[in-house]
Design an enzyme around this catalytic site. Structure first.
Site, PDB file in Angstrom:
ATOM      1  N   ALA A 195      -2.235  -6.142  -0.134  1.00 35.77           N
ATOM      2  CA  ALA A 195      -2.688  -7.534  -0.016  1.00 35.77           C
ATOM      3  C   ALA A 195      -2.791  -8.013   1.434  1.00 35.77           C
ATOM      4  O   ALA A 195      -3.674  -8.803   1.768  1.00 35.77           O
ATOM      5  CB  ALA A 195      -1.738  -8.445  -0.804  1.00 35.77           C
ATOM      6  N   HIS A 196      -1.897  -7.523   2.284  1.00 38.75           N
ATOM      7  CA  HIS A 196      -1.886  -8.099   3.643  1.00 38.75           C
ATOM      8  C   HIS A 196      -3.034  -7.618   4.528  1.00 38.75           C
ATOM      9  O   HIS A 196      -3.192  -8.081   5.658  1.00 38.75           O
ATOM     10  CB  HIS A 196      -0.523  -7.895   4.324  1.00 38.75           C
ATOM     11  CG  HIS A 196      -0.244  -6.530   4.850  1.00 38.75           C
ATOM     12  ND1 HIS A 196      -0.422  -6.212   6.168  1.00 38.75           N
ATOM     13  CD2 HIS A 196       0.223  -5.408   4.257  1.00 38.75           C
ATOM     14  CE1 HIS A 196      -0.067  -4.950   6.364  1.00 38.75           C
ATOM     15  NE2 HIS A 196       0.330  -4.444   5.214  1.00 38.75           N
ATOM     16  N   ASN A 202      -7.744   4.289   8.467  1.00 41.43           N
ATOM     17  CA  ASN A 202      -7.183   3.116   9.128  1.00 41.43           C
ATOM     18  C   ASN A 202      -7.269   3.164  10.644  1.00 41.43           C
ATOM     19  O   ASN A 202      -7.197   2.127  11.298  1.00 41.43           O
ATOM     20  CB  ASN A 202      -5.720   2.920   8.704  1.00 41.43           C
ATOM     21  CG  ASN A 202      -4.925   4.200   8.758  1.00 41.43           C
ATOM     22  OD1 ASN A 202      -5.293   5.207   8.168  1.00 41.43           O
ATOM     23  ND2 ASN A 202      -3.843   4.176   9.497  1.00 41.43           N
ATOM     24  N   GLY A 210       0.815  -1.212   0.000  1.00 43.52           N
ATOM     25  CA  GLY A 210       0.000   0.000   0.000  1.00 43.52           C
ATOM     26  C   GLY A 210       0.849   1.263   0.000  1.00 43.52           C
ATOM     27  O   GLY A 210       0.531   2.246  -0.679  1.00 43.52           O
ATOM     28  N   CYS A 264       1.633   1.980  12.489  1.00 44.88           N
ATOM     29  CA  CYS A 264       2.773   2.838  12.170  1.00 44.88           C
ATOM     30  C   CYS A 264       3.074   3.789  13.326  1.00 44.88           C
ATOM     31  O   CYS A 264       4.130   4.367  13.387  1.00 44.88           O
ATOM     32  CB  CYS A 264       2.488   3.636  10.907  1.00 44.88           C
ATOM     33  SG  CYS A 264       1.789   2.625   9.625  1.00 44.88           S
TER      34      CYS A 264
HETATM   35  C1  LIG Z   1      -4.895   3.320   4.820  1.00 41.81           C
HETATM   36  C2  LIG Z   1      -3.569   2.667   4.620  1.00 41.81           C
HETATM   37  N1  LIG Z   1      -2.806   3.029   3.575  1.00 41.81           N
HETATM   38  C3  LIG Z   1      -1.609   2.475   3.348  1.00 41.81           C
HETATM   39  C4  LIG Z   1      -1.102   1.512   4.173  1.00 41.81           C
HETATM   40  C5  LIG Z   1       0.248   0.940   3.893  1.00 41.81           C
HETATM   41  O1  LIG Z   1       0.158  -0.369   3.372  1.00 41.81           O
HETATM   42  P1  LIG Z   1       1.407  -1.349   3.423  1.00 41.81           P
HETATM   43  O2  LIG Z   1       1.543  -1.812   4.821  1.00 41.81           O
HETATM   44  O3  LIG Z   1       1.054  -2.464   2.479  1.00 41.81           O
HETATM   45  O4  LIG Z   1       2.583  -0.575   2.938  1.00 41.81           O
HETATM   46  C6  LIG Z   1      -1.841   1.101   5.290  1.00 41.81           C
HETATM   47  C7  LIG Z   1      -1.290   0.114   6.236  1.00 41.81           C
HETATM   48  O5  LIG Z   1      -1.514   0.200   7.416  1.00 41.81           O
HETATM   49  C8  LIG Z   1      -3.112   1.689   5.503  1.00 41.81           C
HETATM   50  O6  LIG Z   1      -3.870   1.343   6.545  1.00 41.81           O
END
Ligand SMILES: Cc1ncc(COP(=O)(O)O)c(C=O)c1O
Length: 388
Positions: free
Chosen positions: A203-204, A154, A75, A328
């Site tokens: 994907a995860h 998120n 993502g 994060c």
């Molecule tokens: C809204 C959103 N965007 C982007 C990401 C980033 O995705 P990835 O962990 O695959 O880099 C996340 C992951 O927590 C997310 O919740």
């Protein structure tokens, strides 16, 4: 209280376990079908075919053409490619986004501003965590290239009016990007109904392994690659593809789309039961984000007088796994930018607990969490009250 026999995982917004059917679909590409998809002999061709089948599966889930799907490493890369790739491909120098985006979008926007002289407008959200579509549209200037608004947040799960924003953006010849990472398997991802030009997935978050993402790029959208090298992914993203991860991503998206209506109905009921139970047992609890316009499975509450991190340690002892905000932010001292954006004070933001449900979540697990969470909060409050 003694620890549970089986752990309860309530952090599906952070990541999800790989579904057995997804694992089964990807396994051959980790074993005998290990070919490099760029190779022209049969082993390589079979790997390339597997990627194209996965691309078609993703395209079906999004209602688009297969050649509009680019596979990435996740993502974060998809968000970066959408923002930087589109802005650097075009001459226009202004981007509109919101204050509650994931750090991948905010980081890409920041980089564009710091290093490429691009102007960025951050549209605030209301106290319910929802951006006003009209305010986003009003922020569009003659030099605006792109508007980026996430489909679902998120941290607090709020659903944003992306279709409305994208429609207005398109009328003004402005590109619309949405980070739909938290929406997979929960919300409609049809890019025609959403009206977006760019859409990111990971994907995860939907029962496939970590390390694969998707960027939908509408035909005709100018985009420069961020990673240079080979001619993979129609020159949008160089590098030997993660074949097994891509196969898993296709299988997972097909799976979650097929079960979406049933999953959403079940998780919405469980979510509402969890919210009601927490509010009844912990009177100080304050729900973050709109009560109804939130994704099925997201619960986020400020506990008010206890630090979330301490409650999480207490829950961890009982084998209940949850989060204090977005993953994060775990370990970071800064209060969540999303909670600040909805008007919570920094002190209150530190008391926020995020419990996110997923397809495997059961009624019994919610019962057990409701039995254990209030006493865990009480114990923390007695030991380490905030402000004393
Ligand atoms: C809204 C959103 N965007 C982007 C990401 C980033 O995705 P990835 O962990 O695959 O880099 C996340 C992951 O927590 C997310 O919740």
């Amino acid at each position: 209280m003694t620890a549970l026999d089986r752990p309860i995982y309530l952090d599906y917004a952070s990541t999800t376990p790989v579904h057995p059917a997804v694992l089964e679909a990807m396994e051959p590409y980790l074993r005998q079908e290990f070919g490099n998809p760029s190779n022209l002999y049969a082993l390589g061709r079979r790997a390339a075919d597997a990627i194209e089948r996965a691309r078609a599966q993703v395209a079906t889930a999004l209602g688009c053409h297969a050649d509009e799907i680019t596979f990435t490493s996740g993502g974060s890369e998809s968000d970066n490619l959408a923002l930087k790739g589109a802005v650097l491909a075009a001459g226009r120098r202004h981007v509109v986004t919101t204050t509650i985006e994931h750090s991948a979008v905010l980081g890409a926007a920041h980089d564009l501003r710091e290093h490429w002289g691009v102007e960025v407008t951050y549209v605030p959200v209301d106290e319910h965590g929802i951006v006003d579509a009209e305010a986003v549209v009003a922020a569009i200037q003659p030099d605006t290239l792109l508007v980026s608004v996430m489909l679902a947040n998120n941290e607090i799960g709020t659903i944003q009016p992306v279709a409305e924003i994208a429609r207005a953006a398109r009328e003004r010849r402005v590109l619309a990007h949405t980070d739909a990472v938290q929406a997979a398997g929960i919300l409609d991802l049809d890019v025609e109904r959403l009206g977006v030009d760019l859409l990111s997935l990971s994907a995860h978050k939907c029962y496939a392994p970590k390390g694969t993402g998707v960027l939908y790029v509408r035909r005709g959208t100018p985009l420069v690659p961020l990673i240079h090298g080979g001619s993979q992914e129609e020159r949008r993203r160089a590098g030997t593809q993660n074949v097994a991860g891509i196969v898993a991503c296709g299988a997972a998206l097909e799976l979650v789309e097929r079960h979406r209506p049933a999953t959403v109905a079940r998780l919405t009921a469980l979510r509402d039961r969890l919210i009601a139970g927490i509010e009844a047992a912990i009177p100080s609890a304050l729900l973050n984000g709109d009560r109804h316009r939130r994704v099925a499975g997201n619960v986020n509450v400020c506990l008010k007088d206890v630090q979330a991190e301490t409650v999480l340690i207490e829950l961890d002892r009982e084998r209940i796994y949850a989060s204090s905000g977005s993953a994060c932010h775990a370990g970071a001292q800064d209060p969540s930018h999303v909670l600040l954006a909805i008007g919570r004070s920094p002190e209150l933001a530190h008391t926020a607990l995020r419990l996110t449900l997923g397809a495997p979540t059961t009624e019994l697990e919610i019962t057990q969490v409701l039995e254990r969470l209030p006493s865990a909060v009480d114990r923390v409050r007695e030991r380490a009250p905030v402000g004393r």
